[in-house]
Design a protein around this motif. Structure first.
Motif, mmCIF file in Angstrom:
data_model
loop_
_atom_site.group_PDB
_atom_site.id
_atom_site.type_symbol
_atom_site.label_atom_id
_atom_site.label_comp_id
_atom_site.label_asym_id
_atom_site.label_seq_id
_atom_site.Cartn_x
_atom_site.Cartn_y
_atom_site.Cartn_z
ATOM 1 N N ILE A 28 0.722 -1.108 0.105
ATOM 2 C CA ILE A 28 -0.014 0.113 0.036
ATOM 3 C C ILE A 28 0.872 1.432 0.091
ATOM 4 N N PHE A 29 0.493 2.116 -0.982
ATOM 5 C CA PHE A 29 1.247 3.431 -0.992
ATOM 6 C C PHE A 29 0.175 4.609 -0.759
ATOM 7 N N GLU A 30 0.632 5.677 -0.498
ATOM 8 C CA GLU A 30 -0.091 6.830 -0.421
ATOM 9 C C GLU A 30 0.587 8.109 -1.174
ATOM 10 N N THR A 31 -0.351 8.853 -1.556
ATOM 11 C CA THR A 31 0.022 10.379 -2.141
ATOM 12 C C THR A 31 0.057 11.232 -1.054
ATOM 13 N N GLU A 33 -1.922 13.836 -0.794
ATOM 14 C CA GLU A 33 -3.124 14.238 -0.396
ATOM 15 C C GLU A 33 -3.834 13.058 0.554
ATOM 16 N N GLY A 34 -3.313 11.904 0.648
ATOM 17 C CA GLY A 34 -3.849 10.942 1.459
ATOM 18 C C GLY A 34 -4.473 9.774 0.751
ATOM 19 N N ARG A 35 -4.441 9.719 -0.755
ATOM 20 C CA ARG A 35 -4.960 8.599 -1.656
ATOM 21 C C ARG A 35 -4.288 7.514 -1.616
ATOM 22 N N GLN A 36 -4.815 6.423 -1.264
ATOM 23 C CA GLN A 36 -4.005 5.034 -1.040
ATOM 24 C C GLN A 36 -4.256 4.390 -2.555
ATOM 25 N N TRP A 37 -2.895 3.670 -2.808
ATOM 26 C CA TRP A 37 -2.901 2.925 -3.966
ATOM 27 C C TRP A 37 -2.157 1.546 -3.727
ATOM 28 N N ARG A 38 -2.677 0.399 -4.338
ATOM 29 C CA ARG A 38 -2.034 -0.887 -4.141
ATOM 30 C C ARG A 38 -0.978 -1.271 -5.223
ATOM 31 N N TYR A 39 -0.024 -1.648 -4.911
ATOM 32 C CA TYR A 39 1.066 -2.105 -5.755
ATOM 33 C C TYR A 39 0.283 -3.299 -6.686
ATOM 34 N N ALA A 40 0.560 -3.025 -8.074
ATOM 35 C CA ALA A 40 -0.209 -4.040 -8.904
ATOM 36 C C ALA A 40 0.882 -4.654 -9.568
ATOM 37 N N GLY A 41 2.192 -4.650 -9.699
ATOM 38 C CA GLY A 41 3.292 -5.307 -10.055
ATOM 39 C C GLY A 41 4.366 -4.174 -11.107
ATOM 40 N N THR A 42 5.250 -4.859 -11.848
ATOM 41 C CA THR A 42 5.909 -4.464 -12.721
ATOM 42 C C THR A 42 5.914 -5.164 -14.009
ATOM 43 N N LYS A 43 5.774 -4.195 -14.944
ATOM 44 C CA LYS A 43 5.655 -4.641 -16.375
ATOM 45 C C LYS A 43 6.963 -4.631 -17.065
ATOM 46 N N ALA A 44 7.033 -5.121 -18.380
ATOM 47 C CA ALA A 44 8.130 -5.174 -19.133
ATOM 48 C C ALA A 44 8.968 -4.029 -19.245
ATOM 49 N N ASP A 45 8.328 -2.926 -19.191
ATOM 50 C CA ASP A 45 9.190 -1.593 -19.252
ATOM 51 C C ASP A 45 9.906 -1.225 -18.076
ATOM 52 N N GLY A 46 9.707 -2.098 -16.791
ATOM 53 C CA GLY A 46 10.596 -2.076 -15.762
ATOM 54 C C GLY A 46 9.755 -0.800 -14.824
ATOM 55 N N LEU A 47 8.712 -0.337 -15.208
ATOM 56 C CA LEU A 47 8.216 0.637 -14.198
ATOM 57 C C LEU A 47 7.281 -0.095 -13.224
ATOM 58 N N PHE A 50 0.345 0.724 -10.317
ATOM 59 C CA PHE A 50 -0.582 0.573 -9.131
ATOM 60 C C PHE A 50 -2.139 0.733 -9.283
ATOM 61 N N VAL A 51 -2.924 0.325 -8.646
ATOM 62 C CA VAL A 51 -4.441 0.556 -8.765
ATOM 63 C C VAL A 51 -4.926 0.865 -7.375
ATOM 64 N N PRO A 52 -5.891 1.602 -7.414
ATOM 65 C CA PRO A 52 -6.608 2.067 -6.142
ATOM 66 C C PRO A 52 -6.683 1.158 -5.133
ATOM 67 N N ALA A 53 -6.327 1.517 -4.027
ATOM 68 C CA ALA A 53 -6.191 0.435 -2.897
ATOM 69 C C ALA A 53 -7.407 -0.284 -2.804
ATOM 70 N N HIS A 54 -8.589 -0.110 -2.827
ATOM 71 C CA HIS A 54 -9.848 -1.063 -2.759
ATOM 72 C C HIS A 54 -9.853 -2.038 -3.781
ATOM 73 N N LEU A 55 -9.188 -1.844 -4.882
ATOM 74 C CA LEU A 55 -9.252 -2.989 -5.741
ATOM 75 C C LEU A 55 -7.998 -4.011 -5.821
ATOM 76 N N ASP A 56 -8.040 -5.282 -6.179
ATOM 77 C CA ASP A 56 -7.554 -6.308 -6.291
ATOM 78 C C ASP A 56 -6.795 -6.260 -7.684
ATOM 79 N N PRO A 57 -5.242 -6.014 -7.635
ATOM 80 C CA PRO A 57 -4.836 -5.969 -9.068
ATOM 81 C C PRO A 57 -5.108 -7.305 -9.971
ATOM 82 N N ALA A 58 -5.206 -8.372 -9.486
ATOM 83 C CA ALA A 58 -5.363 -9.716 -10.142
ATOM 84 C C ALA A 58 -6.701 -9.627 -10.705
ATOM 85 N N LYS A 59 -7.709 -8.917 -10.268
ATOM 86 C CA LYS A 59 -9.139 -8.675 -10.961
ATOM 87 C C LYS A 59 -9.282 -7.591 -11.751
#
Length: 84
Positions: A28-31, A33-47, A50-59
């Motif tokens: 979990i990461f935060e901006t 202003e307090g918005r929370q984001w969940r780490y989703a993964g790293t793509k082939a571009d190396g970056l 994230f998705v909003p914290a209430h979402l499951d990146p797998a879905k």
């Protein structure tokens, strides 16, 4: 057989080599202003993405993941949330 003293895996006297340990990535990461984001993964571009914290990146399709560069440019730096 002599050991190479410039070899970074050379541990004098023990005959053992150091082991690299992968530390867990904060989930979990935060901006600023307090918005929370969940780490989703790293793509082939190396970056990191994230998705909003209430979402499951797998879905959520990776097409809608937000890159760390985009979040930083739009919302400010994202920092890991430290569990108390």
């Amino acid at each position: 057989m002599t050991q190479n003293p410039t070899d970074p895996t050379n541990v004098p006297g023990s005959g053992r080599r150091p082991v690299l340990v992968a530390l867990p990535t904060p989930q979990i990461f935060e901006t600023p202003e307090g918005r929370q984001w969940r780490y989703a993964g790293t793509k082939a571009d190396g970056l990191r993405y994230f998705v909003p914290a209430h979402l499951d990146p797998a879905k959520v399709t990776p097409v809608v993941w937000a890159s760390e560069a985009f979040l930083t440019s739009e919302l400010g730096d994202v920092t890991p949330v430290v569990a108390a």
